[in-house]
Design a protein around this motif. Structure first.
Motif, short mmCIF file in Angstrom:
data_model
loop_
_atom_site.label_atom_id
_atom_site.label_comp_id
_atom_site.label_asym_id
_atom_site.label_seq_id
_atom_site.Cartn_x
_atom_site.Cartn_y
_atom_site.Cartn_z
N THR A 1 11.76 -17.62 11.49
CA THR A 1 11.84 -18.55 12.62
C THR A 1 10.78 -19.63 12.50
O THR A 1 11.04 -20.80 12.81
N ALA A 2 9.58 -19.26 12.06
CA ALA A 2 8.53 -20.27 11.86
C ALA A 2 8.95 -21.28 10.80
O ALA A 2 8.70 -22.49 10.94
N PHE A 3 9.61 -20.80 9.74
CA PHE A 3 10.11 -21.73 8.72
C PHE A 3 11.14 -22.68 9.32
O PHE A 3 11.13 -23.88 9.02
N MET A 4 12.04 -22.17 10.16
CA MET A 4 13.05 -23.03 10.78
C MET A 4 12.40 -24.08 11.67
O MET A 4 12.82 -25.25 11.68
N LEU A 5 11.37 -23.69 12.42
CA LEU A 5 10.67 -24.66 13.26
C LEU A 5 10.00 -25.73 12.40
O LEU A 5 10.06 -26.93 12.72
N ALA A 6 9.36 -25.32 11.31
CA ALA A 6 8.72 -26.28 10.41
C ALA A 6 9.75 -27.21 9.79
O ALA A 6 9.50 -28.42 9.65
N TYR A 7 10.90 -26.65 9.42
CA TYR A 7 11.96 -27.48 8.84
C TYR A 7 12.44 -28.52 9.85
O TYR A 7 12.62 -29.70 9.51
N LEU A 8 12.65 -28.12 11.10
CA LEU A 8 13.12 -29.06 12.11
C LEU A 8 12.10 -30.16 12.37
O LEU A 8 12.46 -31.33 12.52
N VAL A 9 10.83 -29.80 12.42
CA VAL A 9 9.79 -30.81 12.64
C VAL A 9 9.75 -31.80 11.49
O VAL A 9 9.57 -33.01 11.69
N THR A 10 9.96 -31.30 10.27
CA THR A 10 9.92 -32.17 9.10
C THR A 10 11.18 -33.02 8.98
O THR A 10 11.10 -34.24 8.72
N ALA A 11 12.34 -32.39 9.16
CA ALA A 11 13.60 -33.09 8.95
C ALA A 11 14.04 -33.90 10.17
O ALA A 11 14.69 -34.94 10.02
#
Length: 433
Positions: free
Chosen positions: A395-405
């Motif tokens: 889930t942390a990876f998904m949050l980081a991906y959304l913030v980046t993308a």
């Protein structure tokens, strides 16, 4: 949808989980994964890993919901773990657009797939009609609404299983190996695999559906864990089997970059009219999906109305236990989003907030294990602390991906949550006066 005096049993709660999980994601996302993971085994592994992460979340939510058996999901969990302010923030997001937006999206998909089945079908009126029809059934209350949800979900499962059976019986479109020998394990650690996992997890969203009606279950400590595990486990099997059919029946170049994966595969399985067959199957399957969200979404508004005086009007129920005003509120918001065609933009904004609320809920489980070991726990999360940590990591990876993308959308989602905090402050000041 159930009569509250008797409570919702395990079959209906499981049907709710299955119906909420199986939307359009599994029928559309494979085309964007085959370019990054060009291996049959790797693609099925991707869907298996996503399912295991969803199960890890279900283990954690089952402990939280049996500790605090009250309807409303994250609103309840975050209130207990961190305090009413963060709980209100999560409830505000869910009660306003968190469920209404997926309802509008599913209704839009219903209209589009109906058009594929019959070119003269008007998508927008059909989308509105299915929202209003499901709302009318929800407002009847009693056992009829529960029976409708269970029956519609069973029909959905039968149609999907029939499609899977026909797909495995049909001749393959191109040679593809599902053997692990043809898979490079290093692909698991590539950016393409990780990004594909984000979209797989979106398709698995809904594994926590039964927690939103925990207070309406007949025996939460028995019913809720079983509903989460049975529902999520069944969907994992169906998702892996469906993607195996798509890959087995259709050459990879035809799938690459395409969104109508199920329609393309349907033409290979059933011939030129296969697209119409699949369109009809997906239309039927979207009805219980909309029904599930029209059931669980208003439960958040009801619980918030019981706690916050300014929202008390939404807490009222009929003698059959139906929160009419909360249901009509969600129906109205979903219809408005469908009419304005702005739901796609809203969905992009709320994704970050919804994922963050799930992250905080599972983190709250660990917090409560440390700070409140004395609390009664009818069910303890299997595999603790590994399973919650796996969920938190993905889930942390998904949050980081959304913030980046999607930085603008993510900040917008955070702004919506902060607005909820501001409204909570206003309501508290009003109550003190």
């Amino acid at each position: 949808m159930a009569c509250l005096s008797q409570g919702v049993k395990t079959p209906a709660a499981t049907a709710l989980v299955v119906a909420d999980m199986i939307g359009v994601g599994v029928f559309t996302s494979l085309g964007f994964q085959v370019t990054d993971v060009p291996s049959g085994f790797g693609l099925l592994l991707l869907w298996g890993v996503g399912g295991l992460v969803a199960l890890c979340g279900a283990f954690s939510y089952a402990e939280l919901a049996t500790m605090f058996p009250r309807s409303s999901g994250e609103y309840n969990f975050l209130t207990r773990a961190y305090g009413p302010a963060l709980g209100f923030m999560a409830g505000w997001l869910s009660g306003t657009v968190g469920f209404a937006t997926p309802v509008a999206l599913a209704a839009m998909a219903f209209g589009q797939y109906a058009k594929a089945f019959h070119p003269a079908a008007p998508p927008l009126p059909l989308g509105l009609a299915v929202i209003w029809a499901v709302t009318a059934i929800r407002l009847t209350g009693g056992r009829f609404g529960e029976a409708f949800q269970t029956g519609a979900t069973l029909l959905k499962l039968l149609l999907i299983v029939a499609f899977i059976g026909a797909g495995f019986a049909a001749e393959g479109g191109a040679p593809i190996s599902f053997s692990p020998r043809a898979f490079d394990p290093a692909q698991v650690f590539t950016a393409g695999f990780a990004v594909s996992l984000v979209f797989v997890m979106y398709a698995y969203s809904g594994w926590n559906a039964a927690t939103y009606i925990a207070g309406d279950l007949a025996d939460p400590s028995y019913t809720l864990p079983r509903a989460l595990f049975l529902g999520t486990g069944l969907v994992i099997v169906l998702y892996v089997a469906l993607n195996a059919v798509f890959l087995r029946t259709t050459p990879l170049p035809e799938l690459a970059g395409q969104i109508d994966v199920a329609m393309i595969s349907g033409r290979h399985v059933f011939g030129p009219e296969g697209g119409r067959v699949v369109g009809a199957v997906i239309c039927v399957g979207l009805i219980p999906t909309i029904g599930a969200m029209m059931w669980i979404g208003p439960s958040v508004t009801v619980t918030m109305g019981e706690d916050v005086r300014l929202l008390r009007v939404f807490a009222r129920r009929t003698r059959h236990g139906v929160p009419v005003r909360a249901v009509l509120l969600q129906c109205g918001v979903a219809s408005l989003l469908l009419l304005t065609q702005s739901y796609a933009a809203v969905l992009a904004f709320i994704q970050f907030g919804l994922i963050l609320c799930s992250f905080l809920a599972v983190l709250g489980l660990i917090k409560l294990r440390i700070t409140r070991p004395d609390l009664p726990r009818p069910y303890r999360a299997w595999g603790y602390p590994v399973t919650p940590l796996v969920f938190l990591g993905v889930t942390a990876f998904m949050l980081a991906y959304l913030v980046t993308a999607r930085p603008i959308q993510s900040l917008g989602g955070l702004a919506v949550m902060l607005l909820g905090l501001a409204l909570y402050g206003v309501s508290r000041r009003a109550e003190r006066r």
